[in-house]
Write an enzyme that holds these catalytic residues in place. Structure first.
Site, PDB file in Angstrom:
ATOM      1  N   ASP A  22     -21.659 -18.898 -22.293  1.00 53.11           N
ATOM      2  CA  ASP A  22     -22.271 -18.272 -21.114  1.00 53.11           C
ATOM      3  C   ASP A  22     -21.242 -18.067 -20.006  1.00 53.11           C
ATOM      4  O   ASP A  22     -20.273 -18.820 -19.895  1.00 53.11           O
ATOM      5  CB  ASP A  22     -23.428 -19.169 -20.633  1.00 53.11           C
ATOM      6  CG  ASP A  22     -24.414 -18.417 -19.762  1.00 53.11           C
ATOM      7  OD1 ASP A  22     -24.329 -17.180 -19.672  1.00 53.11           O
ATOM      8  OD2 ASP A  22     -25.282 -19.083 -19.160  1.00 53.11           O
ATOM      9  N   GLY A  23     -21.487 -17.059 -19.183  1.00 54.93           N
ATOM     10  CA  GLY A  23     -20.659 -16.848 -17.993  1.00 54.93           C
ATOM     11  C   GLY A  23     -19.737 -15.639 -18.063  1.00 54.93           C
ATOM     12  O   GLY A  23     -18.922 -15.428 -17.160  1.00 54.93           O
ATOM     13  N   ASN A  24     -19.894 -14.822 -19.097  1.00 57.80           N
ATOM     14  CA  ASN A  24     -19.045 -13.626 -19.197  1.00 57.80           C
ATOM     15  C   ASN A  24     -19.245 -12.685 -18.015  1.00 57.80           C
ATOM     16  O   ASN A  24     -18.288 -12.112 -17.485  1.00 57.80           O
ATOM     17  CB  ASN A  24     -19.373 -12.832 -20.476  1.00 57.80           C
ATOM     18  CG  ASN A  24     -19.020 -13.580 -21.738  1.00 57.80           C
ATOM     19  OD1 ASN A  24     -18.337 -14.586 -21.682  1.00 57.80           O
ATOM     20  ND2 ASN A  24     -19.484 -13.076 -22.878  1.00 57.80           N
ATOM     21  N   TRP A  27     -17.641 -14.062 -14.898  1.00 62.50           N
ATOM     22  CA  TRP A  27     -16.181 -13.959 -15.046  1.00 62.50           C
ATOM     23  C   TRP A  27     -15.731 -12.551 -14.653  1.00 62.50           C
ATOM     24  O   TRP A  27     -14.753 -12.382 -13.912  1.00 62.50           O
ATOM     25  CB  TRP A  27     -15.800 -14.260 -16.496  1.00 62.50           C
ATOM     26  CG  TRP A  27     -14.334 -14.304 -16.780  1.00 62.50           C
ATOM     27  CD1 TRP A  27     -13.535 -15.407 -16.766  1.00 62.50           C
ATOM     28  CD2 TRP A  27     -13.494 -13.195 -17.146  1.00 62.50           C
ATOM     29  NE1 TRP A  27     -12.241 -15.054 -17.103  1.00 62.50           N
ATOM     30  CE2 TRP A  27     -12.190 -13.702 -17.336  1.00 62.50           C
ATOM     31  CE3 TRP A  27     -13.716 -11.820 -17.324  1.00 62.50           C
ATOM     32  CZ2 TRP A  27     -11.114 -12.889 -17.698  1.00 62.50           C
ATOM     33  CZ3 TRP A  27     -12.648 -11.019 -17.677  1.00 62.50           C
ATOM     34  CH2 TRP A  27     -11.353 -11.560 -17.857  1.00 62.50           C
ATOM     35  N   HIS A  39     -17.609  -9.485 -21.431  1.00 65.12           N
ATOM     36  CA  HIS A  39     -17.972  -9.733 -22.832  1.00 65.12           C
ATOM     37  C   HIS A  39     -16.757  -9.548 -23.742  1.00 65.12           C
ATOM     38  O   HIS A  39     -16.582 -10.292 -24.708  1.00 65.12           O
ATOM     39  CB  HIS A  39     -19.110  -8.810 -23.270  1.00 65.12           C
ATOM     40  CG  HIS A  39     -20.401  -9.103 -22.552  1.00 65.12           C
ATOM     41  ND1 HIS A  39     -20.883 -10.380 -22.385  1.00 65.12           N
ATOM     42  CD2 HIS A  39     -21.300  -8.288 -21.933  1.00 65.12           C
ATOM     43  CE1 HIS A  39     -22.018 -10.337 -21.705  1.00 65.12           C
ATOM     44  NE2 HIS A  39     -22.283  -9.084 -21.413  1.00 65.12           N
ATOM     45  N   THR A  68     -32.832 -13.421 -28.451  1.00 65.35           N
ATOM     46  CA  THR A  68     -33.954 -12.472 -28.574  1.00 65.35           C
ATOM     47  C   THR A  68     -34.349 -11.938 -27.195  1.00 65.35           C
ATOM     48  O   THR A  68     -34.936 -10.862 -27.095  1.00 65.35           O
ATOM     49  CB  THR A  68     -35.170 -13.147 -29.257  1.00 65.35           C
ATOM     50  OG1 THR A  68     -35.367 -14.449 -28.681  1.00 65.35           O
ATOM     51  CG2 THR A  68     -34.964 -13.304 -30.753  1.00 65.35           C
ATOM     52  N   GLU A  69     -34.014 -12.681 -26.139  1.00 61.63           N
ATOM     53  CA  GLU A  69     -34.340 -12.230 -24.770  1.00 61.63           C
ATOM     54  C   GLU A  69     -33.268 -11.296 -24.195  1.00 61.63           C
ATOM     55  O   GLU A  69     -33.525 -10.572 -23.230  1.00 61.63           O
ATOM     56  CB  GLU A  69     -34.506 -13.432 -23.833  1.00 61.63           C
ATOM     57  CG  GLU A  69     -35.741 -14.276 -24.079  1.00 61.63           C
ATOM     58  CD  GLU A  69     -35.690 -15.090 -25.362  1.00 61.63           C
ATOM     59  OE1 GLU A  69     -36.678 -15.081 -26.115  1.00 61.63           O
ATOM     60  OE2 GLU A  69     -34.654 -15.711 -25.645  1.00 61.63           O
ATOM     61  N   ARG A  73     -31.846  -6.880 -21.259  1.00 65.82           N
ATOM     62  CA  ARG A  73     -30.770  -6.476 -20.338  1.00 65.82           C
ATOM     63  C   ARG A  73     -30.667  -4.949 -20.309  1.00 65.82           C
ATOM     64  O   ARG A  73     -31.223  -4.275 -21.175  1.00 65.82           O
ATOM     65  CB  ARG A  73     -29.448  -7.092 -20.802  1.00 65.82           C
ATOM     66  CG  ARG A  73     -29.473  -8.601 -20.672  1.00 65.82           C
ATOM     67  CD  ARG A  73     -28.132  -9.212 -20.954  1.00 65.82           C
ATOM     68  NE  ARG A  73     -28.190 -10.646 -20.738  1.00 65.82           N
ATOM     69  CZ  ARG A  73     -27.147 -11.425 -20.544  1.00 65.82           C
ATOM     70  NH1 ARG A  73     -25.930 -10.913 -20.543  1.00 65.82           N
ATOM     71  NH2 ARG A  73     -27.291 -12.716 -20.360  1.00 65.82           N
ATOM     72  N   LEU A 133     -14.105 -23.780 -42.302  1.00 66.17           N
ATOM     73  CA  LEU A 133     -15.001 -23.829 -41.136  1.00 66.17           C
ATOM     74  C   LEU A 133     -16.187 -22.913 -41.432  1.00 66.17           C
ATOM     75  O   LEU A 133     -16.000 -21.752 -41.810  1.00 66.17           O
ATOM     76  CB  LEU A 133     -14.276 -23.333 -39.877  1.00 66.17           C
ATOM     77  CG  LEU A 133     -15.146 -23.205 -38.622  1.00 66.17           C
ATOM     78  CD1 LEU A 133     -15.467 -24.571 -38.021  1.00 66.17           C
ATOM     79  CD2 LEU A 133     -14.471 -22.333 -37.558  1.00 66.17           C
ATOM     80  N   SER A 194     -32.186 -22.247 -23.120  1.00 69.15           N
ATOM     81  CA  SER A 194     -32.317 -20.796 -23.311  1.00 69.15           C
ATOM     82  C   SER A 194     -32.665 -20.413 -24.767  1.00 69.15           C
ATOM     83  O   SER A 194     -32.068 -19.490 -25.327  1.00 69.15           O
ATOM     84  CB  SER A 194     -31.040 -20.074 -22.851  1.00 69.15           C
ATOM     85  OG  SER A 194     -30.774 -20.350 -21.497  1.00 69.15           O
ATOM     86  N   GLU A 205     -25.928 -34.185 -28.626  1.00 71.53           N
ATOM     87  CA  GLU A 205     -25.366 -34.567 -27.326  1.00 71.53           C
ATOM     88  C   GLU A 205     -25.106 -33.276 -26.542  1.00 71.53           C
ATOM     89  O   GLU A 205     -24.621 -32.293 -27.102  1.00 71.53           O
ATOM     90  CB  GLU A 205     -24.031 -35.300 -27.532  1.00 71.53           C
ATOM     91  CG  GLU A 205     -24.154 -36.609 -28.279  1.00 71.53           C
ATOM     92  CD  GLU A 205     -24.958 -37.645 -27.501  1.00 71.53           C
ATOM     93  OE1 GLU A 205     -24.812 -37.725 -26.274  1.00 71.53           O
ATOM     94  OE2 GLU A 205     -25.737 -38.376 -28.141  1.00 71.53           O
TER      95      GLU A 205
END
Ligand code: IPE
Ligand code: IPE
Ligand code: MG
Length: 255
Positions: A22-24, A27, A39, A68-69, A73, A133, A194, A205
């Site tokens: 989060d926070g793009n 930024w 983004h 999904t929300e 935008r 990974l 969210s 955690e």
């Protein structure tokens, strides 16, 4: 050449790290740039964080890329995000494959354009035997949607009420076969879930940092891992000693 930074080994490393990237937007705003530039910077950062996860020996990384929300935008941002994802697959797939990354998608492909759907499916197919990974990308993902989907499938499979257990529900979720996250990292300081992994987060955690996602680098990831190593996970029990509960105390994994 600059000396490679060394990181002190940690007493324990989470098996599964999940990240709410989060926070793009903030930024970008801080730099007077359009949100999509944020983004793009966030996507560049993802490449670095994936490499860092491989280096730290993390086995599962789940990233929340589009909820999904997020369809609510502005249309321009939504279509920009779709094309960024397509570019990323085109640009990064070979390198991810070379690094031994296995791609998984969690969420629903249906609403994406057919070209993007086939790119995602091809990327999953190409990397399916990689084991270094497991990277699960939550795209068009919502935890409530995931649970509703699971219930629909259970009903259509004729599952009997007495057979509904935690474990069976896990098998019907998009995340089947992926252990529950040990730590959920949220960047940009927001303290909410969210709609992310609401079932799987039961005993995760939480780690929230004010750092915005495009700035969340290897050092920041290491800080989260240091914090995780210090946490005492109790799973509702009382501990006899100050030792952590061994891994057998986890909620059922490997669904
Ligand atoms: C997270 O950054 C990326 C997505 C939700 C796709 P945001 O776009 O939510 O950034 P902020 O929260 O507006 O700063
Ligand atoms: C969560 O971030 C979704 C992703 C990071 C993809 P949002 O920015 O959409 O969440 P809210 O709106 O702040 O809760
Ligand atoms: Mg946000």
């Amino acid at each position: 050449m600059a000396q490679e930074k060394t990181y002190k080994p940690l007493s324990k490393i989470p098996t599964h790290v999940a990240v709410i990237m989060d926070g793009n937007g903030r930024w970008a705003r801080a730099r007077g740039l359009p949100r999509l530039a944020g983004h793009r910077a966030g996507t560049e950062n993802l490449r670095r964080v994936i490499t860092a996860c491989v280096e730290f020996g993390i086995q599962y990384l789940t990233i929340y890329a589009f909820s999904t929300e997020n369809w609510e935008r502005p249309q321009e941002e939504v279509s920009g995000l779709m094309s960024i994802v397509e570019d990323v697959i085109d640009r990064e797939l070979d390198e991810l494959h070379r690094q031994g990354v296995q791609l998984r998608h969690i969420g629903r492909l249906e609403r994406l354009n057919p070209q993007l759907q086939s790119k995602v499916l091809a990327a999953i197919e190409k990397t399916k035997n990689n084991t270094r990974l497991i990277l699960a990308i939550a795209f068009n993902y919502g935890g409530r949607d995931e649970i509703a989907c699971a219930i629909r499938h259970m009903i259509s499979d004729g599952v009997k009420p007495e057979d509904v257990t935690d474990e069976l529900i896990g098998k019907y979720l998009f995340t089947h076969g992926i252990p529950d996250p040990d730590i959920i990292v949220r960047t940009s300081g927001e303290m909410r879930i969210s709609n992310f992994l609401i079932w799987q987060a039961a005993y995760a955690e939480w780690y929230v940092t004010p750092t915005l996602w495009p700035d969340f680098d290897k050092d920041e990831l290491y800080k989260a891992l240091v914090e995780y190593a210090q946490r005492e996970r109790r799973y509702g029990r009382v501990l006899e000693t100050s030792e952590c509960v061994p891994d057998v105390g986890k909620t059922p994994a490997g669904r």
